[in-house]
Every structure is written in structure tokens, then in C-alpha cells.
Write a protein that holds these residues in place. Structure first.
Motif, PDB file in Angstrom:
ATOM      1  N   VAL A 166       0.842  -1.199   0.000  1.00  8.99           N
ATOM      2  CA  VAL A 166       0.000   0.000   0.000  1.00  8.99           C
ATOM      3  C   VAL A 166       0.879   1.251   0.000  1.00  8.99           C
ATOM      4  CG1 VAL A 166      -1.643   1.329   1.392  1.00  8.99           C
ATOM      5  CG2 VAL A 166      -1.985  -1.118   1.049  1.00  8.99           C
ATOM      6  N   HIS A 167       1.945   1.215   0.782  1.00 12.45           N
ATOM      7  CA  HIS A 167       2.864   2.346   0.825  1.00 12.45           C
ATOM      8  C   HIS A 167       3.484   2.584  -0.555  1.00 12.45           C
ATOM      9  CE1 HIS A 167       5.819   5.184   2.278  1.00 12.45           C
ATOM     10  NE2 HIS A 167       6.767   4.467   1.687  1.00 12.45           N
ATOM     11  N   ALA A 168       3.915   1.513  -1.219  1.00  5.72           N
ATOM     12  CA  ALA A 168       4.521   1.645  -2.546  1.00  5.72           C
ATOM     13  C   ALA A 168       3.523   2.215  -3.549  1.00  5.72           C
ATOM     14  CB  ALA A 168       5.045   0.289  -3.021  1.00  5.72           C
ATOM     15  N   HIS A 169       2.252   1.797  -3.457  1.00  5.98           N
ATOM     16  CA  HIS A 169       1.215   2.365  -4.323  1.00  5.98           C
ATOM     17  C   HIS A 169       1.060   3.856  -4.058  1.00  5.98           C
ATOM     18  CE1 HIS A 169      -0.653  -0.831  -6.668  1.00  5.98           C
ATOM     19  NE2 HIS A 169      -0.512  -1.645  -5.625  1.00  5.98           N
ATOM     20  N   GLY A 170       1.076   4.235  -2.776  1.00  4.80           N
ATOM     21  CA  GLY A 170       0.957   5.645  -2.409  1.00  4.80           C
ATOM     22  C   GLY A 170       2.124   6.459  -2.951  1.00  4.80           C
ATOM     23  N   ALA A 193       3.950   5.748  -5.591  1.00  5.01           N
ATOM     24  CA  ALA A 193       3.788   5.855  -7.045  1.00  5.01           C
ATOM     25  C   ALA A 193       2.763   6.921  -7.399  1.00  5.01           C
ATOM     26  CB  ALA A 193       3.393   4.501  -7.637  1.00  5.01           C
ATOM     27  N   LEU A 194       1.671   6.985  -6.646  1.00  7.23           N
ATOM     28  CA  LEU A 194       0.634   7.984  -6.900  1.00  7.23           C
ATOM     29  C   LEU A 194       1.161   9.400  -6.652  1.00  7.23           C
ATOM     30  CD1 LEU A 194      -2.280   8.684  -7.575  1.00  7.23           C
ATOM     31  CD2 LEU A 194      -2.831   8.365  -5.156  1.00  7.23           C
ATOM     32  N   ILE A 195       1.846   9.590  -5.541  1.00  9.59           N
ATOM     33  CA  ILE A 195       2.401  10.915  -5.218  1.00  9.59           C
ATOM     34  C   ILE A 195       3.398  11.354  -6.273  1.00  9.59           C
ATOM     35  CG2 ILE A 195       3.895  12.143  -3.591  1.00  9.59           C
ATOM     36  CD1 ILE A 195       2.479  10.487  -1.364  1.00  9.59           C
ATOM     37  N   LEU A 196       4.267  10.441  -6.689  1.00 12.07           N
ATOM     38  CA  LEU A 196       5.259  10.791  -7.715  1.00 12.07           C
ATOM     39  C   LEU A 196       4.582  11.115  -9.044  1.00 12.07           C
ATOM     40  CD1 LEU A 196       8.054   8.227  -6.854  1.00 12.07           C
ATOM     41  CD2 LEU A 196       8.133  10.714  -6.543  1.00 12.07           C
ATOM     42  N   SER A 197       3.517  10.389  -9.378  1.00 11.95           N
ATOM     43  CA  SER A 197       2.779  10.685 -10.616  1.00 11.95           C
ATOM     44  C   SER A 197       2.156  12.071 -10.556  1.00 11.95           C
ATOM     45  CB  SER A 197       1.688   9.637 -10.849  1.00 11.95           C
ATOM     46  OG  SER A 197       2.262   8.384 -11.119  1.00 11.95           O
ATOM     47  N   GLU A 198       1.616  12.435  -9.389  1.00 11.84           N
ATOM     48  CA  GLU A 198       1.031  13.774  -9.237  1.00 11.84           C
ATOM     49  C   GLU A 198       2.100  14.855  -9.331  1.00 11.84           C
ATOM     50  OE1 GLU A 198      -1.069  13.517  -5.544  1.00 11.84           O
ATOM     51  OE2 GLU A 198      -2.783  12.518  -6.452  1.00 11.84           O
ATOM     52  N   ARG A 199       3.255  14.609  -8.741  1.00 15.24           N
ATOM     53  CA  ARG A 199       4.347  15.585  -8.822  1.00 15.24           C
ATOM     54  C   ARG A 199       4.835  15.727 -10.264  1.00 15.24           C
ATOM     55  NH1 ARG A 199       8.502  14.642  -4.027  1.00 15.24           N
ATOM     56  NH2 ARG A 199       8.930  16.870  -4.237  1.00 15.24           N
ATOM     57  N   LEU A 200       4.872  14.614 -10.983  1.00 19.06           N
ATOM     58  CA  LEU A 200       5.244  14.674 -12.396  1.00 19.06           C
ATOM     59  C   LEU A 200       4.231  15.503 -13.167  1.00 19.06           C
ATOM     60  CD1 LEU A 200       7.003  13.821 -14.794  1.00 19.06           C
ATOM     61  CD2 LEU A 200       5.559  11.798 -15.007  1.00 19.06           C
ATOM     62  N   GLY A 201       2.947  15.309 -12.901  1.00 19.61           N
ATOM     63  CA  GLY A 201       1.912  16.097 -13.572  1.00 19.61           C
ATOM     64  C   GLY A 201       2.085  17.577 -13.302  1.00 19.61           C
ATOM     65  N   SER A 202       2.433  17.928 -12.077  1.00 22.34           N
ATOM     66  CA  SER A 202       2.669  19.325 -11.720  1.00 22.34           C
ATOM     67  C   SER A 202       3.873  19.889 -12.469  1.00 22.34           C
ATOM     68  CB  SER A 202       2.879  19.436 -10.213  1.00 22.34           C
ATOM     69  OG  SER A 202       3.227  20.740  -9.847  1.00 22.34           O
ATOM     70  N   LEU A 203       4.948  19.104 -12.543  1.00 17.86           N
ATOM     71  CA  LEU A 203       6.136  19.550 -13.282  1.00 17.86           C
ATOM     72  C   LEU A 203       5.834  19.738 -14.765  1.00 17.86           C
ATOM     73  CD1 LEU A 203       9.065  17.432 -11.806  1.00 17.86           C
ATOM     74  CD2 LEU A 203       8.750  19.902 -11.671  1.00 17.86           C
ATOM     75  N   VAL A 204       5.079  18.813 -15.330  1.00 21.09           N
ATOM     76  CA  VAL A 204       4.722  18.915 -16.755  1.00 21.09           C
ATOM     77  C   VAL A 204       3.903  20.179 -16.992  1.00 21.09           C
ATOM     78  CG1 VAL A 204       3.353  17.839 -18.593  1.00 21.09           C
ATOM     79  CG2 VAL A 204       4.930  16.455 -17.245  1.00 21.09           C
ATOM     80  N   ALA A 205       2.976  20.477 -16.091  1.00 21.01           N
ATOM     81  CA  ALA A 205       2.156  21.691 -16.234  1.00 21.01           C
ATOM     82  C   ALA A 205       3.028  22.943 -16.177  1.00 21.01           C
ATOM     83  CB  ALA A 205       1.077  21.738 -15.154  1.00 21.01           C
ATOM     84  N   ARG A 206       3.976  22.987 -15.244  1.00 26.33           N
ATOM     85  CA  ARG A 206       4.890  24.139 -15.156  1.00 26.33           C
ATOM     86  C   ARG A 206       5.726  24.276 -16.427  1.00 26.33           C
ATOM     87  NH1 ARG A 206       8.433  23.134 -10.214  1.00 26.33           N
ATOM     88  NH2 ARG A 206       9.692  24.692 -11.264  1.00 26.33           N
TER      89      ARG A 206
END
Length: 151
Positions: free
Chosen positions: A80-84, A86-99
Motif C-alpha cells: 500500500v505504501h509503494a502504491h501511495g 507511485a501515486l504521489i510521484l505521478s502527481e508531482r510529475l503532472g505538476s512539473l509537466v504543467a509548469r
């Protein structure tokens, strides 16, 4: 170097997100200062570097997601921690892509004067042209003026 498995990949990704974020920040600053002697070649090179870093980061997140089934051996809490992570890193990547996309849009948008030139025309209307703001007359108005002129 990072160890095998989700935990090692997550640590590696944490470092990669910081490096990618620094590249995006540098690119944004260069775009803002582009009028101060920064060359287009330098911006293009950095743009490619940022895009490559984002692509590699995405591939690493995918590798982490693929390693998640193996985390089941470590227990459900670790999985569950590893899934979390992965999700957090995906969201951070989305934020970086938007910037990054915002900075790219700023870089590639046309200058206001150049964008308005086609709308405003090349200069003042030729003599005998319509009055400023008047445009062309409607056929009905032209007919009324002709009738008035004949009277």
C-alpha cells in the motif's frame, strides 16, 4: 545507486523529481529572461533536456508500478505504501509537466505587436476609404443616400 525493488526505485525517483524540478525551474527562468541576451539555441537545448528528463522520470514511475506486485511478499502495508509513493510521484510529475508547458507556451507565444499586425492591417486606410470605425456601408444605407442625392 538505488537498490532493487520498489523501495530503491522510490528513493531514486525522489532524487530524479528534484533534478527534474530544478531543470524546469531553470528553463522557466531562462524563458523569463529571454529578452536579456539569451539565445534561442540555449533555450531549445534546455527544452529538449527537460523533455528528456520528464520522459525518463515517467519511465521510472512505470518501473515502480511494475515492481508493485513483488512488494506483496513484503506485506500488505509495504505494498500500500509503494502504491501511495507511485501515486504521489505521478502527481508531482503532472505538476512539473504543467509548469514546463506553461513556460513553453510563454516562450512560443507571439509578441503582442506581431499578433495584432494582421488584425490592424499594415497602416492607415488609403485616402477615400471608409472613415475610422465606420467600415463599409450596408446596401440599404447606400440606397437611401442615393435617393437623397437625387432629390
Amino acid at each position: 545507486k538505488a537498490g532493487p525493488g520498489p523501495r530503491g526505485l522510490a528513493r531514486e525517483l525522489g532524487e530524479a523529481i528534484q533534478a527534474t524540478g530544478a531543470l524546469v525551474g531553470r528553463y522557466s527562468r531562462l524563458v523569463r529572461s529571454a529578452g536579456h541576451g539569451r539565445g534561442a539555441a540555449e533555450l531549445a537545448r534546455l527544452e529538449q533536456e527537460v523533455a528528456l528528463s520528464i520522459r525518463q522520470f515517467k519511465e521510472r514511475i512505470d518501473a515502480l508500478a511494475e515492481a508493485l506486485p513483488h512488494a506483496a511478499k513484503a506485506g500488505s502495508q509495504a505494498r500500500v505504501h509503494a502504491h501511495g509513493v507511485a501515486l504521489i510521484l505521478s502527481e508531482r510529475l503532472g505538476s512539473l509537466v504543467a509548469r514546463f508547458e506553461h513556460a513553453r507556451a510563454r516562450r512560443h507565444r507571439p509578441e503582442p505587436e506581431a499578433a495584432l499586425k494582421p488584425l490592424l492591417g499594415a497602416g492607415p486606410p488609403p485616402s477615400g476609404g471608409p472613415a475610422p470605425g465606420g467600415g463599409e456601408q450596408q446596401p440599404q444605407q447606400q440606397g437611401q443616400q442615393q435617393q437623397q442625392g437625387q432629390q
